[in-house]
Design an enzyme around this catalytic site. Structure first.
Site, short mmCIF file in Angstrom:
data_model
loop_
_atom_site.label_atom_id
_atom_site.label_comp_id
_atom_site.label_asym_id
_atom_site.label_seq_id
_atom_site.Cartn_x
_atom_site.Cartn_y
_atom_site.Cartn_z
N ASN A 1 44.59 38.74 37.59
CA ASN A 1 44.25 39.40 36.33
C ASN A 1 45.43 39.15 35.39
O ASN A 1 46.46 39.79 35.52
CB ASN A 1 44.04 40.90 36.58
CG ASN A 1 43.91 41.69 35.28
OD1 ASN A 1 43.70 41.10 34.22
ND2 ASN A 1 44.05 43.00 35.36
N TRP A 2 45.21 38.22 34.49
CA TRP A 2 46.33 37.84 33.61
C TRP A 2 46.62 38.87 32.53
O TRP A 2 47.63 38.78 31.85
CB TRP A 2 46.03 36.49 32.96
CG TRP A 2 46.24 35.32 33.87
CD1 TRP A 2 46.62 35.36 35.18
CD2 TRP A 2 46.07 33.95 33.53
NE1 TRP A 2 46.71 34.08 35.66
CE2 TRP A 2 46.38 33.19 34.68
CE3 TRP A 2 45.70 33.27 32.37
CZ2 TRP A 2 46.32 31.80 34.71
CZ3 TRP A 2 45.63 31.89 32.39
CH2 TRP A 2 45.94 31.16 33.55
N HIS B 1 38.92 48.52 34.25
CA HIS B 1 40.36 48.51 34.57
C HIS B 1 41.02 49.75 33.94
O HIS B 1 40.64 50.16 32.84
CB HIS B 1 41.00 47.23 34.05
CG HIS B 1 42.39 47.03 34.57
ND1 HIS B 1 43.47 47.71 34.02
CD2 HIS B 1 42.87 46.30 35.58
CE1 HIS B 1 44.56 47.37 34.70
NE2 HIS B 1 44.23 46.52 35.64
N SER C 1 50.82 46.01 41.95
CA SER C 1 52.06 45.38 42.41
C SER C 1 51.91 44.65 43.75
O SER C 1 52.83 44.64 44.56
CB SER C 1 53.19 46.41 42.48
OG SER C 1 53.38 47.02 41.21
N GLY D 1 48.02 41.39 39.14
CA GLY D 1 48.44 41.25 37.74
C GLY D 1 49.66 40.36 37.63
O GLY D 1 49.57 39.14 37.66
N GLY D 2 50.83 40.99 37.56
CA GLY D 2 52.09 40.28 37.34
C GLY D 2 52.27 39.02 38.18
O GLY D 2 52.58 37.94 37.65
P1 PGA Z 1 50.01 44.43 38.82
O1 PGA Z 1 48.59 44.68 38.12
O2 PGA Z 1 49.77 43.51 39.99
O3 PGA Z 1 50.87 43.81 37.76
O4 PGA Z 1 50.50 45.77 39.26
C1 PGA Z 1 47.43 44.83 38.88
C2 PGA Z 1 46.26 45.07 37.97
O5 PGA Z 1 46.41 45.81 36.98
O6 PGA Z 1 45.16 44.56 38.21
#
Ligand code: PGA
Length: 257
Positions: A13-14, A99, A217, A238-239
């Site tokens: 998820n960019w 989300h 995370s 995400g990250g």
């Molecule tokens: P993150 O985001 O891996 O940066 O914590 C996850 C997400 O919001 O889908």
């Protein structure tokens, strides 16, 4: 994971990151790194403006492209919005719905989430439905009630034959973008509860086939442990999905299980 009954899906998820040219560069690097055999399903969810570049770049690969949002109407006077049909028409396969960032910053309610789930399914997109509690809610001890409410309202009216196309992502808000990951036990406890909730709605056979991801995370270091739990069938990342080598490392972790 339990590959016997359901797909393992690693999805990036960019969020609001990368331009179309950066998307193309990412895709080239990512495709070159993909393992040749035995791999889980991989989805990359990108900002709308990057979708055409991502679809083009991943065309002849097994990477599916997803969007990060849709509007629930098919067409009409909704300035600035994009429908599920429009995305399906250009080969988008998945869409993230509900989300926590959309719930928090854009007022997305459980009712809107439900409408978007229906719109996605009708257009042939597979919704990745996000649910999760805040730190305050966890500390108040209402996590399970809240998750049950979010799951049940997201799936309201979804017929049994469509349920396997829905992916549920458990994303505790306190773990998103904070570097704080839920422990494997905490994540597994809620993912198992989500499957039990789906079982109460659709029965054991169908519930067994639904992919339930963990998000918050997730990274190359913790992915293996998280994915070792029976009810955690992948990740929404995400990250760590912004770097091709990190996302590949998570795909490898999923392949090993
Ligand atoms: P993150 O985001 O891996 O940066 O914590 C996850 C997400 O919001 O889908």
């Amino acid at each position: 994971m339990n590959r016997r009954y359901r797909k393992t899906i690693i999805a990036g998820n960019w969020k609001m990151n990368k331009t179309p040219s950066e998307t193309k560069a990412f895709a080239e690097e990512f495709k070159a790194l993909l393992p040749k055999t035995k791999w889980c399903d991989v989805v990359v969810c990108v900002p709308l403006v990057d979708v055409p570049a991502a679809v083009r770049a991943f065309k002849d690969s097994r990477v599916a492209v997803g969007a990060e949002n849709i509007f629930y109407e098919k067409s009409g006077a909704y300035t600035g919005e994009v429908s599920a049909e429009m995305l399906a028409d250009i080969d988008v396969r998945y869409v993230i719905v509900g989300h926590s960032e959309r719930r928090q910053y854009f007022g997305e309610t459980d009712i809107i989430v439900n409408k978007k789930v229906h719109a996605a399914l009708e257009a042939g997109l597979n919704p990745i439905i996000c649910v999760g509690e805040s730190l305050e809610q966890r500390e108040m001890g209402v996590t399970m009630e809240l998750i049950a409410l979010q799951v049940k309202s997201a799936l309201a009216g979804v017929p049994a034959e469509q349920i396997r196309r829905c992916v549920i992502a458990y994303e505790p808000i306190w773990a998103i973008g904070t570097g704080k990951t839920a422990t494997g036990e905490q994540a597994a406890e809620v993912c198992t509860f989500i499957r039990a909730t789906i079982r109460s709605l659709y029965g054991a056979r169908l519930a067994r086939g639904v992919t339930i991801q963990y998000g918050g995370s997730m990274n190359p270091e913790n992915a293996r442990e998280l994915l070792s739990h029976e009810d955690i069938d992948g990740g929404l990342i995400g990250g760590a999905s912004l770097k091709a080598d990190k996302l590949i490392a998570i795909v490898h972790a999923a392949n090993q299980g």
